[in-house]
Design a protein around this motif. Structure first.
Motif, PDB file in Angstrom:
ATOM      1  N   ARG A 281      44.126  48.383  47.747  1.00  0.00           N
ATOM      2  CA  ARG A 281      44.449  49.038  46.480  1.00  0.00           C
ATOM      3  C   ARG A 281      43.865  48.295  45.468  1.00  0.00           C
ATOM      4  NH1 ARG A 281      50.890  50.377  47.027  1.00  0.00           N
ATOM      5  NH2 ARG A 281      50.429  51.192  45.099  1.00  0.00           N
ATOM      6  N   LEU A 282      43.401  49.226  44.184  1.00  0.00           N
ATOM      7  CA  LEU A 282      42.900  48.269  43.087  1.00  0.00           C
ATOM      8  C   LEU A 282      43.863  47.068  42.543  1.00  0.00           C
ATOM      9  CD1 LEU A 282      41.488  51.178  40.887  1.00  0.00           C
ATOM     10  CD2 LEU A 282      40.294  49.615  42.674  1.00  0.00           C
ATOM     11  N   ALA A 283      45.250  47.331  42.716  1.00  0.00           N
ATOM     12  CA  ALA A 283      46.264  46.351  42.226  1.00  0.00           C
ATOM     13  C   ALA A 283      45.950  44.988  42.931  1.00  0.00           C
ATOM     14  CB  ALA A 283      47.386  46.855  42.373  1.00  0.00           C
ATOM     15  N   PHE A 284      45.465  44.948  44.217  1.00  0.00           N
ATOM     16  CA  PHE A 284      45.429  43.881  44.765  1.00  0.00           C
ATOM     17  C   PHE A 284      44.278  42.769  44.594  1.00  0.00           C
ATOM     18  CE2 PHE A 284      48.010  46.385  48.266  1.00  0.00           C
ATOM     19  CZ  PHE A 284      49.290  46.181  47.605  1.00  0.00           C
ATOM     20  N   THR A 285      43.549  43.646  43.764  1.00  0.00           N
ATOM     21  CA  THR A 285      42.343  42.846  43.244  1.00  0.00           C
ATOM     22  C   THR A 285      42.600  41.896  41.943  1.00  0.00           C
ATOM     23  OG1 THR A 285      41.522  44.342  41.623  1.00  0.00           O
ATOM     24  CG2 THR A 285      40.564  44.466  43.924  1.00  0.00           C
ATOM     25  N   GLN A 286      43.901  42.091  41.559  1.00  0.00           N
ATOM     26  CA  GLN A 286      44.514  41.482  40.375  1.00  0.00           C
ATOM     27  C   GLN A 286      45.437  40.575  40.435  1.00  0.00           C
ATOM     28  OE1 GLN A 286      42.818  42.782  37.316  1.00  0.00           O
ATOM     29  NE2 GLN A 286      41.465  43.453  38.972  1.00  0.00           N
ATOM     30  N   ASP A 287      45.244  39.776  41.330  1.00  0.00           N
ATOM     31  CA  ASP A 287      45.995  38.457  41.688  1.00  0.00           C
ATOM     32  C   ASP A 287      45.966  37.389  40.525  1.00  0.00           C
ATOM     33  OD1 ASP A 287      43.714  38.168  42.934  1.00  0.00           O
ATOM     34  OD2 ASP A 287      44.531  36.449  44.043  1.00  0.00           O
ATOM     35  N   THR A 288      44.903  37.575  39.687  1.00  0.00           N
ATOM     36  CA  THR A 288      44.922  36.440  38.717  1.00  0.00           C
ATOM     37  C   THR A 288      44.395  37.431  37.628  1.00  0.00           C
ATOM     38  OG1 THR A 288      42.587  36.187  39.041  1.00  0.00           O
ATOM     39  CG2 THR A 288      44.263  34.472  39.792  1.00  0.00           C
ATOM     40  N   GLY A 289      44.486  37.279  36.250  1.00  0.00           N
ATOM     41  CA  GLY A 289      43.818  37.931  35.177  1.00  0.00           C
ATOM     42  C   GLY A 289      44.672  38.473  34.300  1.00  0.00           C
ATOM     43  N   LEU A 290      44.279  39.415  33.436  1.00  0.00           N
ATOM     44  CA  LEU A 290      44.945  39.762  32.160  1.00  0.00           C
ATOM     45  C   LEU A 290      45.796  41.105  32.538  1.00  0.00           C
ATOM     46  CD1 LEU A 290      42.335  39.492  29.354  1.00  0.00           C
ATOM     47  CD2 LEU A 290      44.085  38.010  29.880  1.00  0.00           C
ATOM     48  N   LEU A 291      45.201  42.049  33.557  1.00  0.00           N
ATOM     49  CA  LEU A 291      46.199  43.008  33.873  1.00  0.00           C
ATOM     50  C   LEU A 291      47.301  42.700  34.869  1.00  0.00           C
ATOM     51  CD1 LEU A 291      43.211  45.616  34.596  1.00  0.00           C
ATOM     52  CD2 LEU A 291      44.421  45.116  32.325  1.00  0.00           C
ATOM     53  N   LEU A 292      47.482  41.517  35.501  1.00  0.00           N
ATOM     54  CA  LEU A 292      48.584  41.167  36.389  1.00  0.00           C
ATOM     55  C   LEU A 292      49.820  41.361  35.776  1.00  0.00           C
ATOM     56  CD1 LEU A 292      49.453  40.341  39.143  1.00  0.00           C
ATOM     57  CD2 LEU A 292      49.201  38.033  38.289  1.00  0.00           C
ATOM     58  N   PRO A 293      49.999  40.857  34.481  1.00  0.00           N
ATOM     59  CA  PRO A 293      51.454  40.987  34.099  1.00  0.00           C
ATOM     60  C   PRO A 293      52.113  42.503  34.071  1.00  0.00           C
ATOM     61  CG  PRO A 293      50.214  39.720  32.749  1.00  0.00           C
ATOM     62  CD  PRO A 293      49.055  40.213  33.744  1.00  0.00           C
TER      63      PRO A 293
END
Length: 495
Positions: free
Chosen positions: A131-143
């Motif tokens: 899932r796209l969300a699982f690429t965002q474990d760091t960064g500005l979209l994680l919050p």
């Protein structure tokens, strides 16, 4: 050129996935993908998206080849990637249709998320990996996970990507570019605005947690016959923890977490070695094992082991791994999995959230594969968990990226629910994840090691926890409405 762009975008999305901390690459990759399917026919959108899905999923799921390839060849790996890529192909067909609607990037993002939800549910209980969300474990979209969970984070990635594709098109055509620029900026600004709101303070005090990683032989499917060695390694490492605590080399923990499948117990759930370890430490254990109930039901479970009374409350895994813990089509499955003979009958899942009272601490528990699903930890935190635990067994997958992909999911869940997550793996990666998603302690793969981590206990619920599945279903409804509008609006214009 579109074919090459679709393939390049899929591989770029993989390149932006854990263990690489290149979160910004995911929206850029999605922008290229969105540009390829934008204003295409549905059939063309399906074909391009199928290629995009294969280019993304084949390398992402390479650990399946590490796991089964030596005995079964590439067919399990290719088969799973093909089925999951089919869902991405269908998403692309829908995206191509809705891209012509006003506000196209919004509807394209919603359609992609809707098909992520679908492939996380079917077939055989779904497969949420990738899932796209699982690429965002760091960064500005994680919050954003604290607002709307994994669905909102996936939507944000897709919206930024779709907005970028539309922005480039409008700049080239010298048309009004304010709306697509807003689609790019709103998710990013929202994530930045959420950063100071991610709570990490210890509202209910702190807990000192010991994580026991006993290690396992790196022999792939040979682990089917290595249960005794796996258990012996973890008992030995737990005894080393006892010796270190008694000698004062490490502080006494409040409780200890051991990985999945360390033990095997009948209905009485007796285990003298575990009882002795708990008694010597004077603190409870949280330990995973295979259980057989009085009626013969087979379970994958986590048991709270008290130093005085032994086995107590348990959590039973909710999402079982298809073709491993549960075997659809057994006569056919024998061609692609060795677990047909390992488990002559299917394990039985539970549908109750796992909240164990461990030495006065309410610990929310999921097992391995559970972490990929939204409902497991949501239910646990809604029922009062102040910290989360993830016992897992990743020794099957060798030195692959699988463990790091799973750790990324744990990091997202930490932010989603505002809870620390402690990950105990047989062979790594074991880790302590803070409520803001940062990793404070981490082991290497295929090492025997004990971690001692101080984690905050928290009681405040995030918006995502309170809303549960509501944001997901809102996005699914938006996607369905947009697709229906592509049929209804042209008919209305003709009439």
């Amino acid at each position: 050129m579109r074919v090459l762009a679709a393939v390049a975008a899929g591989f770029a999305l993989y390149a932006g996935s854990p263990p690489r901390e290149l979160w910004w690459l995911a929206p850029l990759a999605f922008a290229v993908f969105a540009a390829v399917v934008r204003h295409r026919r549905a059939r063309a959108g399906f074909g391009y998206s199928l290629l995009f899905g294969f280019a993304f999923l084949l390398p992402l799921l390479g650990w399946l080849q590490d796991f089964l390839g030596a005995d079964f060849g590439p067919w399990p790996w290719l088969g799973v990637a093909a089925v999951e890529a089919l869902f991405i192909g269908l998403a692309g067909a829908g995206m191509a249709r809705v891209s012509r609607l006003p506000g196209g990037p919004v509807w394209m993002a919603a359609v992609f998320v809707a098909f992520e939800v679908l492939r996380s549910s079917v077939p055989f209980g779904g497969f949420p990996w990738g899932r796209l969300a699982f690429t965002q474990d760091t960064g500005l979209l994680l919050p954003l996970a604290a607002l709307g969970g994994s669905a909102l984070v996936s939507f944000a990635v897709a919206l930024v990507g779709g907005g970028l594709a539309e922005l480039v098109h409008r700049l080239r055509a010298r048309r009004n570019w304010a709306a697509p620029l807003a689609a790019v900026l709103v998710p990013v600004v929202g994530g930045v605005a959420m950063l100071p709101l991610i709570g990490t303070d210890a509202e209910e005090g702190t807990a000192r947690v010991a994580l026991v990683q006993g290690n396992a032989p790196n022999i792939g499917l040979g682990l089917l016959n290595a249960d005794d060695e796996l258990r012996a390694n973890h008992v030995a490492e737990a005894r080393r923890l006892v010796a270190d605590v008694q000698a004062g080399r490490v502080p006494q923990p409040d409780f200890v977490v051991l990985p999945e499948q360390v033990g095997s117990w009948g209905p009485g759930r007796t285990d003298p070695e575990l009882s002795a370890i708990a008694e010597q430490l004077g603190v409870p254990l949280v330990v995973g094992g295979i259980g057989i109930d009085a009626d013969g039901t087979l379970r994958n479970q986590i048991v709270q082991w008290d130093p005085a009374t032994g086995a107590g409350d348990r959590y039973v895994k909710q999402h079982l791994v298809p073709f491993a813990e549960t075997i659809p089509m057994r006569s056919v499955a024998r061609l692609v999995t060795p677990f047909v003979d390992r488990f002559p009958r299917d394990m039985v899942p539970a549908d109750e959230p796992g909240v164990l009272n461990v030495g006065g601490v309410r610990v929310g528990v999921g097992i391995c594969y559970d972490v990929a699903y939204d409902d497991v930890y949501t239910g646990a935190v809604q029922q009062g968990a102040t910290v989360l635990a993830l016992p897992t067994n990743n020794a099957w997958y060798g030195h692959s990226e699988m463990s790091y992909q799973q750790l990324a999911m744990a990091r997202l869940r930490a932010v989603e629910h505002g809870r620390a997550v402690v990950v105990a793996s047989t062979s790594g990666v074991s880790a302590a994840v803070q409520p803001d998603g940062s990793v404070s302690e981490q082991t290497e793969q295929f090492t025997a090691q004990n971690l001692i981590a101080e984690v905050p206990l928290r009681s405040t619920r995030t918006v995502a926890t309170e809303l549960g599945a509501a944001p997901t279903w809102v996005l699914v409804a938006l996607a369905a409405g947009a697709v229906l509008a592509t049929w209804w609006l042209p008919r209305r214009e003709r009439s």
